[in-house]
Design a protein around this motif. Structure first.
Motif, PDB file in Angstrom:
ATOM      1  N   ALA A  51      42.794  44.225  20.603  1.00  0.00           N
ATOM      2  CA  ALA A  51      42.281  43.048  20.545  1.00  0.00           C
ATOM      3  C   ALA A  51      41.726  42.562  22.113  1.00  0.00           C
ATOM      4  N   TRP A  52      41.194  43.931  22.813  1.00  0.00           N
ATOM      5  CA  TRP A  52      40.739  43.601  24.383  1.00  0.00           C
ATOM      6  C   TRP A  52      39.250  43.733  23.785  1.00  0.00           C
ATOM      7  N   GLN A  53      38.775  42.980  25.010  1.00  0.00           N
ATOM      8  CA  GLN A  53      37.069  42.867  24.869  1.00  0.00           C
ATOM      9  C   GLN A  53      36.471  44.044  25.604  1.00  0.00           C
ATOM     10  N   GLU A  54      37.090  44.579  26.554  1.00  0.00           N
ATOM     11  CA  GLU A  54      36.800  45.625  27.396  1.00  0.00           C
ATOM     12  C   GLU A  54      38.126  46.523  27.681  1.00  0.00           C
ATOM     13  N   ALA A  55      37.758  47.670  28.396  1.00  0.00           N
ATOM     14  CA  ALA A  55      38.899  48.341  28.757  1.00  0.00           C
ATOM     15  C   ALA A  55      38.491  49.342  29.822  1.00  0.00           C
ATOM     16  N   LEU A  56      39.380  49.565  30.790  1.00  0.00           N
ATOM     17  CA  LEU A  56      39.502  50.420  32.213  1.00  0.00           C
ATOM     18  C   LEU A  56      39.543  51.775  31.592  1.00  0.00           C
ATOM     19  N   CYS A  57      38.934  52.625  32.089  1.00  0.00           N
ATOM     20  CA  CYS A  57      39.119  54.260  31.598  1.00  0.00           C
ATOM     21  C   CYS A  57      39.466  55.158  32.962  1.00  0.00           C
ATOM     22  N   PHE A  58      39.975  56.199  32.798  1.00  0.00           N
ATOM     23  CA  PHE A  58      40.353  56.915  33.832  1.00  0.00           C
ATOM     24  C   PHE A  58      40.101  58.363  33.772  1.00  0.00           C
ATOM     25  N   ASP A  59      40.127  59.193  34.789  1.00  0.00           N
ATOM     26  CA  ASP A  59      39.867  60.618  34.416  1.00  0.00           C
ATOM     27  C   ASP A  59      41.176  61.451  34.281  1.00  0.00           C
TER      28      ASP A  59
END
Length: 285
Positions: A170-178
């Motif tokens: 239920a997140w509107q966006e998310a942060l991604c990592f390498d």
């Protein structure tokens, strides 16, 4: 939706447009695309999108020159004006596919297919959008081969799966990592974080897309002499972040209200984002 293929305008409001099942864009994701905001009779940040295509066309060895894209753009805008009126606004997606080919990976020597899609929208809000909940994705982004780094190809399978994960939470966006746990971007956006009294945005040398809005914001930061850094940002640093906003060609700024780190919710300072929005004059978009 309007579609332009090979400089011929096609409307599929009444008839569905058909693409061959042997089209390499369908079979292999063999092509590239860019999405832009259309307002005031023009595609916003068009030169940035052209630069993106020039890089992608070279990297993917596609047969499609800039003159052809510009000519197609003019015809597309004329068609939009004729069908929707001079005040039309919405989203334009420009897609280039290598086109129909024989079985196998070997690319055919032919002109690429060029498509313009127009999605009309009744009105754009002047308010800065807020993302209520943004989390951190555990799955690391892959590191593409050198030739494909930074290319917005038609292969978006990573983003599809990451968006599914975000929706499950239920997140509107998310942060991604390498793979080294350095911040890269959002699922469909670039990101800026406020740490240690100034703005930072991730170094995208190994993964991620250097979006046209990110480029525009960095250019304006330099023009208005706003302190900022482009650097590697570790996952652990986000526990002390003060503010975050995400951006893409459709949204110059989306303010993160709540960041979820290790199931702990952090309420961020939206005033820092709003102040920057005014300083950079992002209301122009």
């Amino acid at each position: 939706m309007l579609i332009q293929k090979n400089a011929k305008m096609i409307s599929d409001h009444e008839h569905q447009h058909l693409v061959s099942i042997e089209d390499r864009g369908f079979l292999y994701g063999d092509g590239c695309f860019s999405t832009a905001q259309f307002i005031r009779g023009e595609i916003q940040l068009w030169q940035g999108h052209l630069a993106r295509f020039e890089k992608a066309i070279s990297a993917l060895c596609l047969n499609c020159d800039m003159d052809r894209i510009n000519t197609a753009k003019v015809k597309c805008l004329d068609q939009i004006s004729a069908q929707y009126g001079e005040n039309a606004q919405g989203t334009i997606k420009v897609l280039i596919s290598r086109g129909q080919g024989q079985r196998g990976y070997a690319p055919p020597d032919q002109d690429a297919d060029l498509y313009f899609y127009f999605y009309p929208q009744t009105a754009f809000t002047t308010e800065i959008p807020t993302l209520e909940k943004v989390g951190l994705i555990d799955q690391a982004l892959s590191t593409p081969m050198q030739q494909l780094r930074g290319i917005k190809s038609l292969n978006r399978l990573e983003q599809v799966l990451l968006k599914h994960q975000a929706n499950q939470q239920a997140w509107q966006e998310a942060l991604c990592f390498d793979q080294h746990e350095h911040l890269v971007e959002g699922i469909s956006s670039n990101c800026f974080v406020y740490l240690e009294g100034q703005w930072h945005t991730p170094d995208l040398a190994l993964a991620g897309i250097d979006g046209v809005m990110r480029q525009e914001i960095l250019s304006r930061m330099q023009h208005f002499q706003i302190a900022h850094q482009i650097r590697k940002i570790s996952r652990s640093e986000l526990a002390s972040v003060q503010a975050i906003f995400l951006c893409n060609a459709l949204h110059p700024m989306q303010i993160v209200h709540t960041l979820i780190v290790d199931q702990v919710q952090q309420t961020l300072d939206h005033h820092l984002c709003e102040q920057l929005f005014q300083q950079l004059q992002l209301h122009d978009f």
